[in-house]
Design a protein around this motif. Structure first.
Motif, PDB file in Angstrom:
ATOM      1  N   ASN A  43       0.859  -1.130  -0.003  1.00  0.00           N
ATOM      2  CA  ASN A  43       0.213   0.050   0.029  1.00  0.00           C
ATOM      3  C   ASN A  43       0.907   1.179  -0.139  1.00  0.00           C
ATOM      4  O   ASN A  43       1.772   1.553   0.831  1.00  0.00           O
ATOM      5  N   ILE A  46       0.898  -1.332  -4.696  1.00  0.00           N
ATOM      6  CA  ILE A  46       0.190  -2.547  -5.526  1.00  0.00           C
ATOM      7  C   ILE A  46      -1.357  -2.382  -5.072  1.00  0.00           C
ATOM      8  O   ILE A  46      -1.930  -2.660  -6.174  1.00  0.00           O
ATOM      9  N   TYR A  47      -1.740  -2.122  -3.991  1.00  0.00           N
ATOM     10  CA  TYR A  47      -3.198  -2.136  -3.769  1.00  0.00           C
ATOM     11  C   TYR A  47      -3.879  -0.892  -4.502  1.00  0.00           C
ATOM     12  O   TYR A  47      -5.089  -1.211  -4.994  1.00  0.00           O
ATOM     13  N   GLU A  48      -3.355   0.214  -4.488  1.00  0.00           N
ATOM     14  CA  GLU A  48      -4.067   1.413  -4.919  1.00  0.00           C
ATOM     15  C   GLU A  48      -3.708   1.492  -6.516  1.00  0.00           C
ATOM     16  O   GLU A  48      -4.274   1.842  -7.448  1.00  0.00           O
ATOM     17  N   TYR A  49      -2.204   1.635  -6.831  1.00  0.00           N
ATOM     18  CA  TYR A  49      -1.678   2.028  -8.088  1.00  0.00           C
ATOM     19  C   TYR A  49      -1.499   0.881  -9.093  1.00  0.00           C
ATOM     20  O   TYR A  49      -1.277   1.019 -10.230  1.00  0.00           O
ATOM     21  N   HIS A  50      -1.630  -0.391  -8.440  1.00  0.00           N
ATOM     22  CA  HIS A  50      -1.551  -1.595  -9.301  1.00  0.00           C
ATOM     23  C   HIS A  50      -0.516  -1.594 -10.249  1.00  0.00           C
ATOM     24  O   HIS A  50      -0.222  -2.132 -11.287  1.00  0.00           O
ATOM     25  N   GLN A  51       0.719  -1.375  -9.546  1.00  0.00           N
ATOM     26  CA  GLN A  51       1.937  -1.466 -10.101  1.00  0.00           C
ATOM     27  C   GLN A  51       2.581  -2.814  -9.672  1.00  0.00           C
ATOM     28  O   GLN A  51       3.690  -2.952  -8.907  1.00  0.00           O
ATOM     29  N   TYR A  52       2.427  -3.836 -10.539  1.00  0.00           N
ATOM     30  CA  TYR A  52       2.768  -5.169 -10.180  1.00  0.00           C
ATOM     31  C   TYR A  52       4.334  -5.345 -10.566  1.00  0.00           C
ATOM     32  O   TYR A  52       4.821  -6.507 -10.270  1.00  0.00           O
ATOM     33  N   TYR A  53       4.653  -4.645 -11.379  1.00  0.00           N
ATOM     34  CA  TYR A  53       6.190  -4.970 -11.734  1.00  0.00           C
ATOM     35  C   TYR A  53       7.042  -4.667 -10.597  1.00  0.00           C
ATOM     36  O   TYR A  53       8.128  -5.014 -10.729  1.00  0.00           O
ATOM     37  N   TYR A  55       6.918  -6.204  -7.885  1.00  0.00           N
ATOM     38  CA  TYR A  55       7.192  -7.494  -7.347  1.00  0.00           C
ATOM     39  C   TYR A  55       8.363  -8.309  -8.306  1.00  0.00           C
ATOM     40  O   TYR A  55       8.979  -9.340  -7.904  1.00  0.00           O
ATOM     41  N   ILE A 110       0.485 -11.537  -0.990  1.00  0.00           N
ATOM     42  CA  ILE A 110      -1.059 -11.334  -1.571  1.00  0.00           C
ATOM     43  C   ILE A 110      -1.846 -12.130  -0.624  1.00  0.00           C
ATOM     44  O   ILE A 110      -2.838 -11.504  -0.173  1.00  0.00           O
ATOM     45  N   SER A 114      -4.698 -10.685   1.943  1.00  0.00           N
ATOM     46  CA  SER A 114      -6.119 -10.933   1.446  1.00  0.00           C
ATOM     47  C   SER A 114      -6.776 -11.320   2.923  1.00  0.00           C
ATOM     48  O   SER A 114      -8.020 -11.039   2.962  1.00  0.00           O
TER      49      SER A 114
END
Length: 343
Positions: A43, A46-53, A55, A110, A114
């Protein structure tokens, strides 16, 4: 394998690449002001901006300069693994460990984020360790498993005396030394690597301890074969990049003389005879031609004792002396003509 390792990094190309990348990637990121790309936080990235790169990038660069120094020293001490596996195999193991550690740590992050907020709102696993800490902790198991311990030493520690600060009485001092509690600490030649690993883990806090333990277990599972890929995972085109060219056998160039020319002609003739002898082996021909590397340069110095040529005569010839066995090979006419003048 010798216990003495070669000096420097000339024989360790993969270790050299890892050490240089550990220093250069954070340096370039700091100069170009993109160091934030290696920060993996659930946060808000990942959670808000969805920048999975993030990881994928969190193991490629360090955010702390002290981690860079510790990792460089650890990579240098891990060069024994490259000497054991070979450069190509060592690089394959590193890539395989990177895939497993990245996938499992991200999956755990994740899954925990969750389920935990459903029971305790606001509690999440927000940060991942920066730098290749999971990769190094998985390789640490391989280091402890395959690196032999050359020597060990003991450190004798004493508890502080009871009369500490009460004067300099010799009798009390002798009595205090004899009654003090002794602590024996046994260390090996690997204590430096152990200390560097402990400092690296503690430098990351609770996240480093948790991810380090998971990565160490992953290294055990890969080494024991519980995770697939240890014997079959290969990176394409890496072997050619490391070696630069394929291995080939280079024959020495002998000076061209009459004798070497005759030997080259004999080799070509013997090559044809060997193929004919293989084709005619079913007819009962047991004649095996002599190997080319057993010949000397001078024809008269040839030594053909204990040859595999079996004549059709009596069995007394086998194992007899050189005078009893007529084992001189058939020579070309030109070679016989030249031998007349040599002798």
């Amino acid at each position: 394998m010798s216990m003495e390792t070669p000096i420097g990094l000339r024989e360790y190309p993969v270790t050299k690449i890892c050490m240089v990348a550990t220093v250069m990637v954070p340096l370039i990121a700091a100069v170009t002001n993109v160091k934030y790309l290696f920060l993996a936080q659930f946060n808000p990235f990942i959670y808000e901006y969805h920048q999975y790169y993030r990881y994928i990038l969190f193991q490629l660069g360090c955010l702390n300069e002290s981690d860079v120094i510790l990792l460089v020293l650890i990579w240098y001490n891990f060069r024994h693994l490259e000497r054991l596996f070979g450069s190509y195999k060592y690089l394959n193991v590193i890539s395989l460990i990177w895939l497993y550690t990245s996938f499992i740590i991200v999956l755990c992050n994740i899954a925990i984020n969750s389920f935990i907020p459903a029971f305790k709102p606001g509690v999440i696993w927000n940060r991942l360790p920066s730098g290749p800490l999971p990769l190094v902790l998985a390789l640490f198991h391989f280091y402890k498993q395959f690196t032999p311990k050359i020597y060990q030493f003991q450190i004798l520690l004493f508890a502080p005396p009871k009369f500490w600060g009460k004067g300099n009485n010799n009798s009390l001092e002798d009595e205090g030394v004899s009654n003090r509690k002794r602590i024996m600490l046994t260390l090996t030649d690997q204590f430096l690597v152990d200390a560097l690993i402990v400092l690296l883990v503690l430098n990351q806090g609770l996240v480093g301890i948790f991810c380090g333990f998971i990565s160490w277990v992953i290294g055990i599972f890969i080494e024991k074969g519980l995770f697939l890929g240890m014997d079959h995972w290969e990176l394409p085109f890496v072997d050619w990049l490391l070696t630069g060219k394929k291995h080939r056998i280079i024959r020495p160039n002998l000076p061209v003389t009459d004798e070497t020319a005759l030997l080259q002609e004999d080799e070509s003739v013997d090559g044809g005879r060997s193929s004919n002898s293989i084709e005619g082996s079913s007819t009962g021909n047991n004649t095996i031609p002599a190997r080319n590397n057993e010949r000397s340069i001078r024809p008269e110095t040839l030594n053909f004792t204990n040859t595999n040529t079996i004549s059709t005569g009596s069995s007394d010839h086998i194992g007899g002396t050189d005078d009893q066995i007529d084992d001189e090979p058939v020579r070309p006419l030109r070679q016989q003509f030249l031998d007349v003048f040599r002798r």
